[in-house]
Design a protein around this motif. Sequence first.
Motif, PDB file in Angstrom:
ATOM      1  N   ALA A  24      40.820   9.505  38.356  1.00 45.72           N
ATOM      2  CA  ALA A  24      41.745  10.237  37.495  1.00 45.72           C
ATOM      3  C   ALA A  24      42.985  10.683  38.257  1.00 45.72           C
ATOM      4  CB  ALA A  24      41.042  11.443  36.883  1.00 45.72           C
ATOM      5  N   THR A  25      42.819  11.164  39.485  1.00 52.28           N
ATOM      6  CA  THR A  25      43.960  11.670  40.250  1.00 52.28           C
ATOM      7  C   THR A  25      44.811  10.543  40.807  1.00 52.28           C
ATOM      8  OG1 THR A  25      42.492  13.487  40.915  1.00 52.28           O
ATOM      9  CG2 THR A  25      44.611  13.344  42.015  1.00 52.28           C
ATOM     10  N   SER A  26      44.208   9.407  41.106  1.00 55.19           N
ATOM     11  CA  SER A  26      44.953   8.301  41.705  1.00 55.19           C
ATOM     12  C   SER A  26      45.973   7.697  40.753  1.00 55.19           C
ATOM     13  CB  SER A  26      43.981   7.206  42.171  1.00 55.19           C
ATOM     14  OG  SER A  26      43.117   7.706  43.161  1.00 55.19           O
ATOM     15  N   ILE A  27      45.824   7.932  39.460  1.00 52.38           N
ATOM     16  CA  ILE A  27      46.777   7.377  38.497  1.00 52.38           C
ATOM     17  C   ILE A  27      48.086   8.135  38.497  1.00 52.38           C
ATOM     18  CG2 ILE A  27      46.198   8.792  36.488  1.00 52.38           C
ATOM     19  CD1 ILE A  27      46.661   4.971  36.529  1.00 52.38           C
ATOM     20  N   ALA A  28      48.138   9.299  39.165  1.00 53.04           N
ATOM     21  CA  ALA A  28      49.331  10.150  39.108  1.00 53.04           C
ATOM     22  C   ALA A  28      50.536   9.485  39.769  1.00 53.04           C
ATOM     23  CB  ALA A  28      49.042  11.496  39.766  1.00 53.04           C
ATOM     24  N   LEU A  29      50.363   8.862  40.925  1.00 50.65           N
ATOM     25  CA  LEU A  29      51.502   8.254  41.627  1.00 50.65           C
ATOM     26  C   LEU A  29      52.096   7.075  40.858  1.00 50.65           C
ATOM     27  CD1 LEU A  29      53.355   8.287  44.043  1.00 50.65           C
ATOM     28  CD2 LEU A  29      51.680   6.914  45.295  1.00 50.65           C
ATOM     29  N   PRO A  30      51.276   6.119  40.359  1.00 48.65           N
ATOM     30  CA  PRO A  30      51.873   5.058  39.518  1.00 48.65           C
ATOM     31  C   PRO A  30      52.577   5.596  38.284  1.00 48.65           C
ATOM     32  CG  PRO A  30      49.684   4.421  40.251  1.00 48.65           C
ATOM     33  CD  PRO A  30      49.866   5.856  40.646  1.00 48.65           C
ATOM     34  N   LEU A  31      52.031   6.669  37.703  1.00 48.36           N
ATOM     35  CA  LEU A  31      52.695   7.250  36.540  1.00 48.36           C
ATOM     36  C   LEU A  31      54.052   7.825  36.925  1.00 48.36           C
ATOM     37  CD1 LEU A  31      49.803   9.082  34.638  1.00 48.36           C
ATOM     38  CD2 LEU A  31      51.216   7.236  33.771  1.00 48.36           C
ATOM     39  N   ALA A  32      54.110   8.444  38.116  1.00 52.85           N
ATOM     40  CA  ALA A  32      55.385   9.011  38.555  1.00 52.85           C
ATOM     41  C   ALA A  32      56.418   7.919  38.827  1.00 52.85           C
ATOM     42  CB  ALA A  32      55.169   9.855  39.809  1.00 52.85           C
ATOM     43  N   ARG A  33      55.964   6.752  39.303  1.00 50.22           N
ATOM     44  CA  ARG A  33      56.895   5.679  39.646  1.00 50.22           C
ATOM     45  C   ARG A  33      57.290   4.852  38.419  1.00 50.22           C
ATOM     46  NH1 ARG A  33      58.149   3.354  44.441  1.00 50.22           N
ATOM     47  NH2 ARG A  33      58.008   5.551  45.052  1.00 50.22           N
ATOM     48  N   TRP A  34      56.313   4.566  37.542  1.00 55.04           N
ATOM     49  CA  TRP A  34      56.586   3.726  36.365  1.00 55.04           C
ATOM     50  C   TRP A  34      56.149   4.440  35.092  1.00 55.04           C
ATOM     51  CZ3 TRP A  34      53.616   1.154  40.413  1.00 55.04           C
ATOM     52  CH2 TRP A  34      54.435   0.455  41.313  1.00 55.04           C
ATOM     53  N   GLY A  35      56.601   5.676  34.948  1.00 56.16           N
ATOM     54  CA  GLY A  35      56.192   6.488  33.808  1.00 56.16           C
ATOM     55  C   GLY A  35      56.692   5.998  32.475  1.00 56.16           C
ATOM     56  N   ASP A  36      57.657   5.077  32.470  1.00 51.27           N
ATOM     57  CA  ASP A  36      58.172   4.575  31.196  1.00 51.27           C
ATOM     58  C   ASP A  36      57.430   3.337  30.726  1.00 51.27           C
ATOM     59  OD1 ASP A  36      59.012   3.066  33.292  1.00 51.27           O
ATOM     60  OD2 ASP A  36      61.062   2.749  32.559  1.00 51.27           O
ATOM     61  N   SER A  37      56.291   3.035  31.346  1.00 45.86           N
ATOM     62  CA  SER A  37      55.518   1.852  30.973  1.00 45.86           C
ATOM     63  C   SER A  37      54.273   2.269  30.210  1.00 45.86           C
ATOM     64  CB  SER A  37      55.132   1.070  32.233  1.00 45.86           C
ATOM     65  OG  SER A  37      54.241   1.844  33.031  1.00 45.86           O
ATOM     66  N   THR A 100      47.690  17.014  34.494  1.00 47.22           N
ATOM     67  CA  THR A 100      46.851  16.040  33.799  1.00 47.22           C
ATOM     68  C   THR A 100      45.387  16.089  34.240  1.00 47.22           C
ATOM     69  OG1 THR A 100      48.762  14.583  33.624  1.00 47.22           O
ATOM     70  CG2 THR A 100      46.624  13.603  33.211  1.00 47.22           C
ATOM     71  N   VAL A 101      45.136  16.367  35.515  1.00 46.13           N
ATOM     72  CA  VAL A 101      43.757  16.303  36.031  1.00 46.13           C
ATOM     73  C   VAL A 101      43.257  17.670  36.483  1.00 46.13           C
ATOM     74  CG1 VAL A 101      42.226  15.181  37.696  1.00 46.13           C
ATOM     75  CG2 VAL A 101      44.182  13.930  36.759  1.00 46.13           C
ATOM     76  N   VAL A 102      44.024  18.340  37.317  1.00 50.13           N
ATOM     77  CA  VAL A 102      43.534  19.588  37.899  1.00 50.13           C
ATOM     78  C   VAL A 102      43.397  20.671  36.835  1.00 50.13           C
ATOM     79  CG1 VAL A 102      43.970  21.392  39.601  1.00 50.13           C
ATOM     80  CG2 VAL A 102      44.536  19.015  40.129  1.00 50.13           C
ATOM     81  N   ALA A 103      44.364  20.821  35.940  1.00 49.90           N
ATOM     82  CA  ALA A 103      44.281  21.852  34.901  1.00 49.90           C
ATOM     83  C   ALA A 103      43.085  21.623  33.970  1.00 49.90           C
ATOM     84  CB  ALA A 103      45.589  21.911  34.113  1.00 49.90           C
ATOM     85  N   PRO A 104      42.862  20.398  33.440  1.00 51.56           N
ATOM     86  CA  PRO A 104      41.640  20.186  32.640  1.00 51.56           C
ATOM     87  C   PRO A 104      40.364  20.401  33.448  1.00 51.56           C
ATOM     88  CG  PRO A 104      43.236  18.446  32.225  1.00 51.56           C
ATOM     89  CD  PRO A 104      43.749  19.241  33.383  1.00 51.56           C
ATOM     90  N   TRP A 105      40.383  20.002  34.726  1.00 49.33           N
ATOM     91  CA  TRP A 105      39.199  20.228  35.564  1.00 49.33           C
ATOM     92  C   TRP A 105      38.917  21.720  35.672  1.00 49.33           C
ATOM     93  CZ3 TRP A 105      39.150  23.075  40.051  1.00 49.33           C
ATOM     94  CH2 TRP A 105      37.958  23.070  40.773  1.00 49.33           C
ATOM     95  N   TRP A 106      39.959  22.514  35.925  1.00 48.62           N
ATOM     96  CA  TRP A 106      39.763  23.955  36.043  1.00 48.62           C
ATOM     97  C   TRP A 106      39.232  24.547  34.737  1.00 48.62           C
ATOM     98  CZ3 TRP A 106      41.406  28.290  33.512  1.00 48.62           C
ATOM     99  CH2 TRP A 106      41.148  29.511  34.150  1.00 48.62           C
ATOM    100  N   PHE A 107      39.747  24.113  33.596  1.00 48.72           N
ATOM    101  CA  PHE A 107      39.268  24.629  32.316  1.00 48.72           C
ATOM    102  C   PHE A 107      37.802  24.248  32.099  1.00 48.72           C
ATOM    103  CE2 PHE A 107      38.772  24.136  27.641  1.00 48.72           C
ATOM    104  CZ  PHE A 107      38.917  25.477  27.306  1.00 48.72           C
ATOM    105  N   GLY A 108      37.449  23.015  32.437  1.00 47.05           N
ATOM    106  CA  GLY A 108      36.052  22.602  32.306  1.00 47.05           C
ATOM    107  C   GLY A 108      35.141  23.395  33.220  1.00 47.05           C
ATOM    108  N   ARG A 109      35.593  23.645  34.448  1.00 48.38           N
ATOM    109  CA  ARG A 109      34.761  24.426  35.371  1.00 48.38           C
ATOM    110  C   ARG A 109      34.638  25.864  34.892  1.00 48.38           C
ATOM    111  NH1 ARG A 109      32.316  23.827  39.997  1.00 48.38           N
ATOM    112  NH2 ARG A 109      31.977  25.627  41.362  1.00 48.38           N
TER     113      ARG A 109
END
Length: 467
Positions: A24-37, A100-109
Amino acid sequence: MLRAGRARRGPWSTPLGVVLLLLATSIALPLARWGDSALVLALIPAAVAGYLAGRHMVGLVPAVITFSVVLAVSLPVSYLIPGSAPLGDWMASVLIALLTVVAPWWFGRYRMLRDEQRESDAAILADRAQSEERARIADDLHDTIGHELALIAVQAGALELGRDLSPEQRERFRELREAAVRASGRLRDVVRMTRPEDGPSRLDPLGGEGIDALVAGARDAGMSVEARIDHAVVSAADPLIAELAVRTVREGLTNAARHAPGAPVVIGVARGEAGDVTVSISSAASTEAGAQGSGHGIPSLRRRAELLGGSIDAGPQREGGFELRLRAPMRPETLARTPLSAEDPALRSNARAARRRVWQATIVPAVILGLTLVGFVVVQAVTFAQTALTSEVYESIELGTTRAELAPLLPAGTPGPVPIVFEPPRPDGSECEYFAARDGWLHFTDATYRLCFDEGVLVEKTLLGEA
């Protein structure tokens, strides 16, 4: 308590949660680079994965390590992915990961910890209810069986004094009386082990024996009892108050039989001056030695009376003897059973532990933000040292200076200006070098200095992107 049908599922193994958070966290960098895809569609599964990992993954440290490792590794990886703004992409990826990942994780925890607290509270409530039930049984044992044993001892003592008995019969009655006293002592031991010293009492009325039955039973056992009972007051009182009056009379008769055998007893039940119920049991001084009590009955009775808004007084009389007195309202002023609430020490301790664990989970986003800031500062410092040229140095550079003469003043530079900077045509036959136009490592700008050399001699210096 957990709602019926909504029981929390079992925890996940740590490797499963770590793998899910890594993906889940590894998708953050590609999203930052190609977020319009089409990669934007990965936001939803990443958020769901983060929430589920927080909801079911028990370990906190593995999650912290996972987030930290992924975001730390993504910094050098951002320089390897094709693009021209690696630092900006990395900063954007950190923000995406947080949202996208840390905030939902914190809410779930947080929800997992809240469920654990409710389960723990339910266990405390169940233990306390069991303790209350043991206390009720202990009270009933003391009030009923203890009273009967005391009457048996009185009857045996009276029979022992009969003139027409043979020595053998007197010995048998003496043994019976002593057996009743021993049984009463063992009962006290059982009550002491069964009932907590500070445990609350149940207030459910037991019914059964009334005051008249207690008086009759005491007289049949050989006790001298004078009773002045206003039955109208007992009938008009609330059932809990009436039961409290019965318990008070029973305790008074038991104490008189045990501690003042042979002494006359006077019982009074009437309406007090304030319209309340008053019950008194007084016994004269006895010339016989009484049995030693446990001191449990009157304190238990006093707690019961206080819960109903009444009071119990007990002590010796001026002219000798002992008196037990109850004052209680016609209707209970409180029906509190000392319920467990936020003031209960066990629940307070449990709540503190839950809050501590929630704060520990809150540290995760804070740690990530801290690491991000540290990484940003390091990158900025390195970037300034390796690529930046200050305005002071730039102004001191003069056209016609050779590259060799400028070498001590110039850093390594960059291959070219950032894409958003407009670049005019280069001088014919020249080679240009680019430097970030910054006066400090916290100076944020896209401006770029361009120095163009022709055969090693500076022929142009230009500020690109100047506002």
